[in-house]
Write a protein that holds these residues in place. Structure first.
Motif, mmCIF file in Angstrom:
data_model
loop_
_atom_site.group_PDB
_atom_site.id
_atom_site.type_symbol
_atom_site.label_atom_id
_atom_site.label_comp_id
_atom_site.label_asym_id
_atom_site.label_seq_id
_atom_site.Cartn_x
_atom_site.Cartn_y
_atom_site.Cartn_z
ATOM 1 N N LEU A 1 -9.667 -1.608 -18.272
ATOM 2 C CA LEU A 1 -9.565 -1.796 -19.719
ATOM 3 C C LEU A 1 -10.543 -0.873 -20.445
ATOM 4 O O LEU A 1 -10.191 -0.228 -21.435
ATOM 5 C CB LEU A 1 -9.823 -3.259 -20.071
ATOM 6 C CG LEU A 1 -9.732 -3.645 -21.539
ATOM 7 C CD1 LEU A 1 -8.356 -3.333 -22.115
ATOM 8 C CD2 LEU A 1 -10.052 -5.128 -21.702
ATOM 9 N N TYR A 2 -11.756 -0.774 -19.943
ATOM 10 C CA TYR A 2 -12.779 0.097 -20.526
ATOM 11 C C TYR A 2 -12.307 1.551 -20.546
ATOM 12 O O TYR A 2 -12.366 2.232 -21.577
ATOM 13 C CB TYR A 2 -14.066 -0.040 -19.705
ATOM 14 C CG TYR A 2 -15.194 0.873 -20.100
ATOM 15 C CD1 TYR A 2 -16.082 0.512 -21.105
ATOM 16 C CD2 TYR A 2 -15.405 2.080 -19.448
ATOM 17 C CE1 TYR A 2 -17.149 1.342 -21.456
ATOM 18 C CE2 TYR A 2 -16.459 2.915 -19.785
ATOM 19 C CZ TYR A 2 -17.327 2.536 -20.794
ATOM 20 O OH TYR A 2 -18.367 3.355 -21.136
ATOM 21 N N ILE A 3 -11.813 2.035 -19.412
ATOM 22 C CA ILE A 3 -11.354 3.415 -19.320
ATOM 23 C C ILE A 3 -10.165 3.648 -20.251
ATOM 24 O O ILE A 3 -10.105 4.653 -20.970
ATOM 25 C CB ILE A 3 -10.996 3.770 -17.860
ATOM 26 C CG1 ILE A 3 -12.269 3.772 -16.995
ATOM 27 C CG2 ILE A 3 -10.282 5.119 -17.783
ATOM 28 C CD1 ILE A 3 -12.004 3.834 -15.499
ATOM 29 N N THR A 4 -9.244 2.708 -20.267
ATOM 30 C CA THR A 4 -8.048 2.851 -21.088
ATOM 31 C C THR A 4 -8.383 2.810 -22.570
ATOM 32 O O THR A 4 -7.815 3.568 -23.365
ATOM 33 C CB THR A 4 -7.014 1.762 -20.724
ATOM 34 O OG1 THR A 4 -6.767 1.821 -19.319
ATOM 35 C CG2 THR A 4 -5.715 1.969 -21.461
ATOM 36 N N GLU A 5 -9.316 1.956 -22.960
ATOM 37 C CA GLU A 5 -9.743 1.924 -24.366
ATOM 38 C C GLU A 5 -10.344 3.257 -24.777
ATOM 39 O O GLU A 5 -10.155 3.705 -25.908
ATOM 40 C CB GLU A 5 -10.756 0.798 -24.611
ATOM 41 C CG GLU A 5 -10.145 -0.544 -24.845
ATOM 42 C CD GLU A 5 -11.149 -1.576 -25.365
ATOM 43 O OE1 GLU A 5 -12.299 -1.223 -25.704
ATOM 44 O OE2 GLU A 5 -10.765 -2.753 -25.427
ATOM 45 N N HIS A 6 -11.078 3.900 -23.875
ATOM 46 C CA HIS A 6 -11.677 5.193 -24.200
ATOM 47 C C HIS A 6 -10.643 6.305 -24.331
ATOM 48 O O HIS A 6 -10.886 7.307 -24.996
ATOM 49 C CB HIS A 6 -12.736 5.573 -23.155
ATOM 50 C CG HIS A 6 -14.059 4.995 -23.455
ATOM 51 N ND1 HIS A 6 -14.393 3.694 -23.155
ATOM 52 C CD2 HIS A 6 -15.145 5.528 -24.067
ATOM 53 C CE1 HIS A 6 -15.625 3.460 -23.560
ATOM 54 N NE2 HIS A 6 -16.099 4.545 -24.116
ATOM 55 N N GLU A 7 -9.499 6.125 -23.703
ATOM 56 C CA GLU A 7 -8.436 7.124 -23.782
ATOM 57 C C GLU A 7 -7.538 6.919 -24.995
ATOM 58 O O GLU A 7 -6.804 7.824 -25.373
ATOM 59 C CB GLU A 7 -7.577 7.079 -22.513
ATOM 60 C CG GLU A 7 -8.325 7.509 -21.270
ATOM 61 C CD GLU A 7 -7.525 7.301 -20.003
ATOM 62 O OE1 GLU A 7 -6.469 6.618 -20.039
ATOM 63 O OE2 GLU A 7 -7.955 7.807 -18.965
ATOM 64 N N GLY A 8 -7.565 5.726 -25.549
ATOM 65 C CA GLY A 8 -6.700 5.414 -26.684
ATOM 66 C C GLY A 8 -7.365 4.405 -27.581
ATOM 67 O O GLY A 8 -8.540 4.519 -27.872
ATOM 68 N N GLN B 1 -21.546 -0.779 -17.348
ATOM 69 C CA GLN B 1 -22.257 -0.805 -16.065
ATOM 70 C C GLN B 1 -21.296 -0.514 -14.909
ATOM 71 O O GLN B 1 -21.614 0.256 -14.004
ATOM 72 C CB GLN B 1 -22.912 -2.164 -15.834
ATOM 73 C CG GLN B 1 -24.052 -2.474 -16.748
ATOM 74 C CD GLN B 1 -24.524 -3.919 -16.578
ATOM 75 O OE1 GLN B 1 -23.830 -4.765 -16.022
ATOM 76 N NE2 GLN B 1 -25.716 -4.199 -17.066
ATOM 77 N N LEU B 2 -20.135 -1.151 -14.952
ATOM 78 C CA LEU B 2 -19.128 -0.916 -13.913
ATOM 79 C C LEU B 2 -18.695 0.548 -13.893
ATOM 80 O O LEU B 2 -18.492 1.134 -12.827
ATOM 81 C CB LEU B 2 -17.904 -1.803 -14.140
ATOM 82 C CG LEU B 2 -18.069 -3.275 -13.848
ATOM 83 C CD1 LEU B 2 -16.883 -4.063 -14.405
ATOM 84 C CD2 LEU B 2 -18.211 -3.516 -12.349
ATOM 85 N N HIS B 3 -18.572 1.133 -15.070
ATOM 86 C CA HIS B 3 -18.141 2.525 -15.152
ATOM 87 C C HIS B 3 -19.177 3.456 -14.528
ATOM 88 O O HIS B 3 -18.824 4.423 -13.841
ATOM 89 C CB HIS B 3 -17.854 2.923 -16.601
ATOM 90 C CG HIS B 3 -17.219 4.265 -16.707
ATOM 91 N ND1 HIS B 3 -17.931 5.390 -17.036
ATOM 92 C CD2 HIS B 3 -15.940 4.664 -16.490
ATOM 93 C CE1 HIS B 3 -17.122 6.429 -17.034
ATOM 94 N NE2 HIS B 3 -15.909 6.022 -16.703
ATOM 95 N N GLU B 4 -20.448 3.192 -14.760
ATOM 96 C CA GLU B 4 -21.500 4.011 -14.150
ATOM 97 C C GLU B 4 -21.409 3.937 -12.623
ATOM 98 O O GLU B 4 -21.528 4.959 -11.932
ATOM 99 C CB GLU B 4 -22.873 3.554 -14.640
ATOM 100 C CG GLU B 4 -23.127 3.897 -16.092
ATOM 101 C CD GLU B 4 -24.409 3.289 -16.636
ATOM 102 O OE1 GLU B 4 -25.222 2.757 -15.844
ATOM 103 O OE2 GLU B 4 -24.594 3.338 -17.864
ATOM 104 N N THR B 5 -21.174 2.748 -12.097
ATOM 105 C CA THR B 5 -21.008 2.579 -10.655
ATOM 106 C C THR B 5 -19.753 3.298 -10.179
ATOM 107 O O THR B 5 -19.754 3.989 -9.156
ATOM 108 C CB THR B 5 -20.943 1.085 -10.287
ATOM 109 O OG1 THR B 5 -22.169 0.463 -10.694
ATOM 110 C CG2 THR B 5 -20.734 0.871 -8.799
#
Length: 124
Positions: free
Chosen positions: A10-17, A70-74
């Motif tokens: 969800l975090y990655i997808t929100e950053h893309e759109g 935090q998850l994204h950094e990992t």
């Protein structure tokens, strides 16, 4: 079952759109069914990590954003390790699956090890 995979996706997808993000979109990214993602969104909403509206999708709350960051950094560290050291072909998917299972301390130490000069970690 850990919901970290869905929070990260969800975090990655929100950053893309933009938010909200549909269950179907996250399902495609995670190779899961939309029903499984919807169930995860309900669980994440119950813990106040996302706001979920049926037929619209989910959006990260402030607490969800902090945890997902935090998850994204990992995830980034694991991706780097899986790509450059283990040379895995599906390194991004493997990293996404494992990000919630690796503590921030382990991720920081792994990143520090990867940043060392080759002569310090046994390379030429």
């Amino acid at each position: 079952m850990s919901r970290s995979l869905y929070l990260l996706a969800l975090y990655i997808t929100e950053h893309e759109g933009s938010a909200p993000v549909s269950s179907g979109t996250v399902a495609e990214r995670t190779d899961r069914t939309a029903g499984t993602v919807t169930e995860a969104f309900h669980d994440l909403a119950a813990t106040k990590l996302v706001e979920y509206e049926p037929h619209e999708g989910a959006a990260l709350t402030d607490a969800g954003y902090d945890r997902a960051q935090q998850l994204h950094e990992t995830y980034v560290t694991l991706s780097w390790f899986f790509r450059d050291v283990l040379e895995l072909p599906e390194y991004e998917q493997e990293a996404m699956e494992m990000a919630g299972a690796v503590s921030p301390t382990v991720a920081r130490r792994l990143a520090a090890t990867l940043l060392e000069e080759p002569s310090q970690n046994g390379g030429e």
